[in-house]
Write an enzyme that holds these catalytic residues in place. Sequence first.
Site, PDB file in Angstrom:
ATOM      1  N   HIS A 163     -15.230   7.947 -18.025  1.00  0.00           N
ATOM      2  CA  HIS A 163     -15.878   8.297 -19.285  1.00  0.00           C
ATOM      3  C   HIS A 163     -14.948   9.220 -20.073  1.00  0.00           C
ATOM      4  O   HIS A 163     -14.394  10.172 -19.522  1.00  0.00           O
ATOM      5  CB  HIS A 163     -17.214   9.006 -19.034  1.00  0.00           C
ATOM      6  CG  HIS A 163     -18.261   8.102 -18.458  1.00  0.00           C
ATOM      7  ND1 HIS A 163     -18.870   7.119 -19.188  1.00  0.00           N
ATOM      8  CD2 HIS A 163     -18.804   8.037 -17.214  1.00  0.00           C
ATOM      9  CE1 HIS A 163     -19.752   6.480 -18.432  1.00  0.00           C
ATOM     10  NE2 HIS A 163     -19.716   7.012 -17.224  1.00  0.00           N
TER      11      HIS A 163
ATOM     12  N   ASP B  93       0.814  -1.213   0.000  1.00  0.00           N
ATOM     13  CA  ASP B  93       0.000   0.000   0.000  1.00  0.00           C
ATOM     14  C   ASP B  93       0.845   1.259   0.000  1.00  0.00           C
ATOM     15  O   ASP B  93       0.424   2.296  -0.514  1.00  0.00           O
ATOM     16  CB  ASP B  93      -0.935   0.008   1.215  1.00  0.00           C
ATOM     17  CG  ASP B  93      -2.281  -0.627   0.891  1.00  0.00           C
ATOM     18  OD1 ASP B  93      -2.853  -0.308  -0.164  1.00  0.00           O
ATOM     19  OD2 ASP B  93      -2.756  -1.456   1.687  1.00  0.00           O
TER      20      ASP B  93
ATOM     21  N   CYS C 220     -14.053   4.928 -23.314  1.00  0.00           N
ATOM     22  CA  CYS C 220     -14.419   5.033 -24.722  1.00  0.00           C
ATOM     23  C   CYS C 220     -13.313   5.772 -25.495  1.00  0.00           C
ATOM     24  O   CYS C 220     -12.771   6.765 -25.001  1.00  0.00           O
ATOM     25  CB  CYS C 220     -15.748   5.762 -24.875  1.00  0.00           C
ATOM     26  SG  CYS C 220     -17.146   4.925 -24.092  1.00  0.00           S
TER      27      CYS C 220
END
Length: 390
Positions: free
Chosen positions: A161, A76, A203
């Site tokens: 996105h 971590d 995308c």
Amino acid sequence: MANLRFLPILALINLLFLLTAVRCNSFETKATQFFSSGHTNNWAVLVCTSRFWFNYRHVANVLSVYRSVKRLGIPDSHIVLMLADDMACNHRNPKPATVFSHKNMELNVYGDDVEVDYRGYEVTVENFLRVLTGRLPPSTPRSKRLLSDDRSNILIYLTGHGGNGFLKFQDSEEISNVELADAFEQMWQKRRYNELLFIIDTCQGASMYERFYSPNIMALASSQVGEDSLSHQPDLAIGVHLMDRYTFYLLEFLEDIHPASQANMNDLFKVCPKSQCVSTPGHRTDLFLRDPRSALITDFFGSVRKVEITREAVNLTSATEQPVEATSVRKEPKTEPLSYVDQLPVAEIIHQKPKQKDWHPPDGFILGLWTLILLVFFKTYGIKHLKHIF
């Protein structure tokens, strides 16, 4: 005649020397291959840029990659985890404090040891670029810094996105492929990485690595320009998709990787073909100085430890420690050898069929049934026979 007697002995000695030299050369070759990447430490920057419940899959994407790199050895302290939303505590989550990446609901990728470094409105373009370039305020804690150097191999994973040449952050701002390329160039000029693996699931993801120009960068994307990156694993109970297709098959591939695995980057390029992803995954290797076949998966998804090879004997006894006399040696009780517990069979869980849920009547079903019975009774016998019921 005397000299002829020693010929077999001399031949045997020469053969022993030859075998020893071959073994030493083989050992040195393996050592050279082990250090061929030239790195001494590994870092990972994992970023989810989407908010809101319907983007549940983006959080699951990042947490799944986070779980995989931790399993392969990156601690971590060497992972910068950025989550734009907290799906585990969302009021729409039917199972609070959990995030699942498969519809069988058996593998909780949120777990109980996740360490989120940037969350909510801290996940911005500015903070992301500051983490990469190291331009952070002096008050920034160590856990929020990318403390890499010129011997560091860095994995950068982004999901959210996007479109042609940009990736949205929280639906309020965006980072362009030019800004990202310039940030990587700053990292190279400031000697902040040895090799860098860039993976993006969005995308038109391939447009994000078109402008890269810094050396030693390898890039992968889930879709080409003009294509959408599609979701996967719909769950009717929570009403959203649980993962994206590319990351789902990427993690399915990583579950077969172990710290000593010899799988290379060419194997990673074959993950999620168009028949599975629907979109066309892409990769770019022209900036990478090594042959991708010589770059192991664990060079980026795993962790290395500093090892010094020596042929000299090392005395581990302290100089002040007195030698123990033979008469004072005690026989210690024999103990059973320890062994590692089997890991969670993730591969089996992923390929399981969803459990059949127990059927329960919908709300108001019992009340409606009694109403129907009373209506039929009144229609047949009338209200005068009501006293026979109660």
